[in-house]
Design a protein around this motif. Structure first.
Motif, PDB file in Angstrom:
ATOM      1  N   CYS B  13       0.835  -1.212   0.000  1.00  0.00           N
ATOM      2  CA  CYS B  13       0.000   0.000   0.000  1.00  0.00           C
ATOM      3  C   CYS B  13       0.870   1.262   0.000  1.00  0.00           C
ATOM      4  N   SER B  30      -4.811   4.813 -13.490  1.00  0.00           N
ATOM      5  CA  SER B  30      -5.937   3.874 -13.602  1.00  0.00           C
ATOM      6  C   SER B  30      -5.680   2.824 -14.680  1.00  0.00           C
ATOM      7  N   SER B  34      -5.456  -1.117 -13.944  1.00  0.00           N
ATOM      8  CA  SER B  34      -6.364  -2.076 -14.596  1.00  0.00           C
ATOM      9  C   SER B  34      -5.585  -3.185 -15.297  1.00  0.00           C
ATOM     10  N   PHE B  37      -4.310  -5.450 -12.602  1.00  0.00           N
ATOM     11  CA  PHE B  37      -5.432  -6.177 -11.997  1.00  0.00           C
ATOM     12  C   PHE B  37      -5.831  -7.350 -12.888  1.00  0.00           C
ATOM     13  N   SER B  55      -5.512  -6.107  -3.107  1.00  0.00           N
ATOM     14  CA  SER B  55      -6.033  -5.229  -2.050  1.00  0.00           C
ATOM     15  C   SER B  55      -4.962  -4.257  -1.563  1.00  0.00           C
ATOM     16  N   GLY B  56      -3.729  -4.718  -1.513  1.00  0.00           N
ATOM     17  CA  GLY B  56      -2.641  -3.863  -1.025  1.00  0.00           C
ATOM     18  C   GLY B  56      -2.118  -2.914  -2.076  1.00  0.00           C
ATOM     19  N   VAL B  58      -2.729  -2.702  -5.950  1.00  0.00           N
ATOM     20  CA  VAL B  58      -3.537  -2.094  -7.026  1.00  0.00           C
ATOM     21  C   VAL B  58      -4.649  -1.185  -6.491  1.00  0.00           C
ATOM     22  N   SER B  59      -5.334  -1.639  -5.428  1.00  0.00           N
ATOM     23  CA  SER B  59      -6.432  -0.821  -4.890  1.00  0.00           C
ATOM     24  C   SER B  59      -5.938   0.496  -4.302  1.00  0.00           C
ATOM     25  N   CYS B  60      -4.745   0.485  -3.708  1.00  0.00           N
ATOM     26  CA  CYS B  60      -4.200   1.733  -3.160  1.00  0.00           C
ATOM     27  C   CYS B  60      -3.592   2.596  -4.266  1.00  0.00           C
ATOM     28  N   THR B  62      -4.769   2.815  -7.552  1.00  0.00           N
ATOM     29  CA  THR B  62      -5.830   3.509  -8.282  1.00  0.00           C
ATOM     30  C   THR B  62      -6.760   4.191  -7.284  1.00  0.00           C
TER      31      THR B  62
END
Lengths: 120, 109
Positions: B13, B30, B34, B37, B55-56, B58-60, B62
């Protein structure tokens, strides 16, 4: 970026990450239809963003929210939700989910924004 | 969640957050997110590796709020046509990029 800025980003991103994982894992809202947890996270983030835009933050405040909201909200998971629907060839479902998430996110954003305008 | 996994998620993160701040371009971030992801979900990784990467990292990396803020600025300028074009264009490009990542990952396997 100085040390204090780095500390702010580290602290805020940790907070955002923990909160997102907690909500994605534990929260389950069902109001007639089931709302996916990723969408809930993004709606909350939009609301907080609205509050941020409604107030004039200092540099440190912006840095805090860049770390917090960036780690809390997730664009890639939203795209993944659409990708899964695309793979299943549920095109109507995809279209409505896309529209619904964008509209509700903006509703939450303006809710936060006007909430701050009223408080001011 | 194991303590060790959680520490790895946190480190991923941090890396993602600083990388996002460094790149400072929501659209590019983004697209990269993507692609990654799509690449990761096509692989059969362990639960903890998937958590760390998706969760650590890619989500942080984008940011949905950044996307909404960018759209808000367009609405604020009264540029509705630009808003609608950019909104749809971003989503289509990101879906396509995720599919590319997915496809590349399957081909490598």
């Amino acid at each position: 970026m100085d040390i204090s800025s780095i500390c702010i980003v580290l602290f805020s991103s940790t907070l955002g990450l923990i909160l997102r994982i907690y909500i994605q894992k534990n929260l389950n809202i069902n109001i007639g239809f089931n709302i996916q947890n990723t969408s809930i996270v993004n709606f909350i983030a939009s609301f907080v963003l609205g509050i941020l835009v409604g107030i004039n933050f200092t540099n440190n405040g912006i840095l805090f929210f860049t770390g917090f909201l960036g780690s809390f909200s997730t664009f890639s998971s939203f795209v993944y939700q659409l990708f899964v629907l695309l793979q299943k060839r549920k095109f109507m479902h995809l279209f409505f989910h896309y529209i619904e998430v964008i509209i509700i996110s903006f509703l939450f954003f303006y809710l936060g924004y006007y909430f701050m305008q009223i408080i001011k | 969640m194991k303590k060790k996994s959680f520490i790895y998620i946190l480190l991923a993160c941090y890396l993602a957050t600083f990388l996002r701040i460094y790149i400072n371009n929501n659209f590019i971030v983004s697209i990269m997110g993507s692609l990654l992801f799509g690449f990761v979900i096509a692989k059969r990784l362990s639960y903890s590796s998937e958590k760390i990467l998706l969760s650590g990292f890619v989500s942080c990396f984008t940011s949905f709020s950044g996307f909404i803020y960018f759209l808000y600025k367009m609405i604020n300028q009264g540029d509705w046509i630009k808003f609608i074009i950019f909104l749809n264009f971003t989503l289509i490009i990101n879906l396509f990029t995720m599919y590319c990542g997915f496809w590349i990952s399957r081909k490598i396997n």
